[in-house]
Design an enzyme around this catalytic site. Structure first.
Site, PDB file in Angstrom:
ATOM      1  N   ASN A   1       0.841  -1.201   0.000  1.00 48.71           N
ATOM      2  CA  ASN A   1       0.000   0.000   0.000  1.00 48.71           C
ATOM      3  C   ASN A   1       0.877   1.253   0.000  1.00 48.71           C
ATOM      4  O   ASN A   1       1.441   1.624   1.033  1.00 48.71           O
ATOM      5  CB  ASN A   1      -0.909  -0.025   1.245  1.00 48.71           C
ATOM      6  CG  ASN A   1      -1.804   1.188   1.324  1.00 48.71           C
ATOM      7  OD1 ASN A   1      -1.918   1.963   0.372  1.00 48.71           O
ATOM      8  ND2 ASN A   1      -2.446   1.373   2.472  1.00 48.71           N
TER       9      ASN A   1
ATOM     10  N   LYS B   1      -0.129   4.229  -0.298  1.00 48.45           N
ATOM     11  CA  LYS B   1      -0.890   5.379   0.221  1.00 48.45           C
ATOM     12  C   LYS B   1      -0.748   6.548  -0.768  1.00 48.45           C
ATOM     13  O   LYS B   1      -0.589   6.304  -1.964  1.00 48.45           O
ATOM     14  CB  LYS B   1      -0.436   5.742   1.632  1.00 48.45           C
ATOM     15  CG  LYS B   1      -0.345   4.504   2.540  1.00 48.45           C
ATOM     16  CD  LYS B   1      -0.181   4.834   3.978  1.00 48.45           C
ATOM     17  CE  LYS B   1       0.044   3.537   4.748  1.00 48.45           C
ATOM     18  NZ  LYS B   1      -0.271   3.627   6.146  1.00 48.45           N
TER      19      LYS B   1
ATOM     20  N   HIS C   1     -10.187   0.778   4.706  1.00 52.19           N
ATOM     21  CA  HIS C   1      -8.880   1.040   5.343  1.00 52.19           C
ATOM     22  C   HIS C   1      -9.090   2.083   6.446  1.00 52.19           C
ATOM     23  O   HIS C   1      -9.854   3.037   6.279  1.00 52.19           O
ATOM     24  CB  HIS C   1      -7.869   1.545   4.308  1.00 52.19           C
ATOM     25  CG  HIS C   1      -6.473   1.577   4.842  1.00 52.19           C
ATOM     26  ND1 HIS C   1      -6.037   2.569   5.685  1.00 52.19           N
ATOM     27  CD2 HIS C   1      -5.434   0.718   4.696  1.00 52.19           C
ATOM     28  CE1 HIS C   1      -4.776   2.316   6.032  1.00 52.19           C
ATOM     29  NE2 HIS C   1      -4.384   1.199   5.432  1.00 52.19           N
TER      30      HIS C   1
ATOM     31  N   GLU D   1      -5.942  -5.189  10.660  1.00 47.16           N
ATOM     32  CA  GLU D   1      -5.021  -4.077  10.853  1.00 47.16           C
ATOM     33  C   GLU D   1      -5.404  -3.314  12.120  1.00 47.16           C
ATOM     34  O   GLU D   1      -6.305  -2.454  12.080  1.00 47.16           O
ATOM     35  CB  GLU D   1      -5.086  -3.122   9.665  1.00 47.16           C
ATOM     36  CG  GLU D   1      -4.687  -3.747   8.351  1.00 47.16           C
ATOM     37  CD  GLU D   1      -4.070  -2.721   7.418  1.00 47.16           C
ATOM     38  OE1 GLU D   1      -2.895  -2.868   7.095  1.00 47.16           O
ATOM     39  OE2 GLU D   1      -4.755  -1.756   7.049  1.00 47.16           O
TER      40      GLU D   1
ATOM     41  N   GLY E   1       1.512   2.528  10.898  1.00 38.68           N
ATOM     42  CA  GLY E   1       2.487   3.613  10.786  1.00 38.68           C
ATOM     43  C   GLY E   1       3.080   4.069  12.103  1.00 38.68           C
ATOM     44  O   GLY E   1       3.746   5.113  12.157  1.00 38.68           O
TER      45      GLY E   1
ATOM     46  N   SER F   1       2.605  -1.790  10.809  1.00 39.34           N
ATOM     47  CA  SER F   1       4.027  -1.695  11.197  1.00 39.34           C
ATOM     48  C   SER F   1       4.803  -2.996  11.023  1.00 39.34           C
ATOM     49  O   SER F   1       5.785  -3.223  11.721  1.00 39.34           O
ATOM     50  CB  SER F   1       4.174  -1.185  12.633  1.00 39.34           C
ATOM     51  OG  SER F   1       3.726   0.152  12.718  1.00 39.34           O
TER      52      SER F   1
ATOM     53  N   GLY G   1       2.537  -0.957   4.566  1.00 46.17           N
ATOM     54  CA  GLY G   1       2.470   0.450   4.202  1.00 46.17           C
ATOM     55  C   GLY G   1       3.867   1.013   4.053  1.00 46.17           C
ATOM     56  O   GLY G   1       4.499   0.901   2.998  1.00 46.17           O
ATOM     57  N   GLY G   2       4.388   1.560   5.139  1.00 47.25           N
ATOM     58  CA  GLY G   2       5.689   2.247   5.125  1.00 47.25           C
ATOM     59  C   GLY G   2       6.793   1.507   4.395  1.00 47.25           C
ATOM     60  O   GLY G   2       7.479   2.077   3.525  1.00 47.25           O
TER      61      GLY G   2
HETATM   62  C1  PEP Z   1      -1.348   0.118   6.001  1.00 49.32           C
HETATM   63  O1  PEP Z   1      -1.459   1.300   5.712  1.00 49.32           O
HETATM   64  O2  PEP Z   1      -2.213  -0.696   5.621  1.00 49.32           O
HETATM   65  C2  PEP Z   1      -0.191  -0.308   6.799  1.00 49.32           C
HETATM   66  C3  PEP Z   1      -0.123  -1.543   7.190  1.00 49.32           C
HETATM   67  O3  PEP Z   1       0.747   0.646   7.055  1.00 49.32           O
HETATM   68  P1  PEP Z   1       2.130   0.470   7.868  1.00 49.32           P
HETATM   69  O4  PEP Z   1       2.778  -0.795   7.370  1.00 49.32           O
HETATM   70  O5  PEP Z   1       2.918   1.682   7.531  1.00 49.32           O
HETATM   71  O6  PEP Z   1       1.786   0.364   9.308  1.00 49.32           O
END
Ligand code: PEP
Length: 228
Positions: free
Chosen positions: A6, A8, A85, A155, A161, A191, A212-213
């Protein structure tokens, strides 16, 4: 395993193109990789890759200025879309009713939904999070044929994040309930990274990760995949 990336609202067009160039050299082993860029870049993703939208409109095609419909996204070759999300619900003030309409749009336009579901830190701490997640899932899926194809991403909202990750035992309370109740593929997101994957990959009843990150940093992503 499924590894969904993702992005974003990151990357300019040029940045995404250089990412895609470097992505060619990523060793993804036999994992099912799903790229989830900003919707405006979907048509830049090579057709040999699997890609998804981060969101779809709750509306069908028509006079809805600025909306991007599930039908339009499907016509760009996306296979999946994220639905519900927590950045939509906590930052863009969307609620489960809107997510439910989006889910119906995804289903009726042949996009496989990746339904994101999560708990707040408060819900997690008071111990009612498994029931709350089941309640939200049941609401989203009410009147929907459960034999339809979809994926669920657990999640925890406070993990996205932030670098805060619940214990495997806590995660399993949810993933096991989701697996036993809905019999679908289950992802964990929040994360997850190259440092905690050795631990996280031991979680029972998961079929992959939503990232995400780390999805933006290919060297870290490569390390993650090497350990998965
Ligand atoms: C997400 O946005 O679905 C996500 C898992 O972000 P992160 O890995 O940055 O926590």
């Amino acid at each position: 395993m499924i590894v969904a990336l993702n992005h974003k609202s990151n990357f300019t067009k040029e940045e995404l193109l250089s990412y895609l160039d470097a992505y060619k050299n990523l060793n993804t082993y036999n994992h099912e990789m799903i790229l989830i860029p900003s919707v405006c870049y979907l048509s830049l993703i090579p057709s040999n890759l699997t890609y998804a939208s981060q969101d779809v409109s709750s509306k069908d095609m028509g006079a809805y200025t600025g909306e991007v419909t599930a039908k339009a996204i499907r016509s760009l070759g996306a296979k999946y879309t994220l639905i519900n999300h927590s950045e939509r619900t906590t930052k863009m003030n969307e609620n489960l009713d809107i997510s439910k309409q989006k889910l119906e749009q995804a289903f009726s336009n042949d996009l496989i939904p990746i339904i994101c579901i999560g708990d707040s830190l408060e819900e997690h701490k008071n111990g009612e999070y498994v029931d709350k997640i089941k309640k939200d899932m049941d609401y989203l899926l009410s009147d929907i044929d459960k034999s339809k194809d979809f994926i669920i991403a657990y999640e925890p909202i406070f993990a996205i994040g932030t670098g805060i990750v619940p214990t495997n035992e806590d995660i399993e309370k949810v993933t096991t309930m989701l697996k036993e109740t809905y019999h679908k593929k289950i992802l964990y997101g929040g994360s997850a990274n190259e440092k905690n994957i050795d631990e996280l990959k031991q979680v029972k009843d998961i079929d992959g990760f939503l990232l995400g990150g780390i999805s933006l940093k290919l060297p870290s992503l490569q390390e993650f995949l090497n350990k998965l």
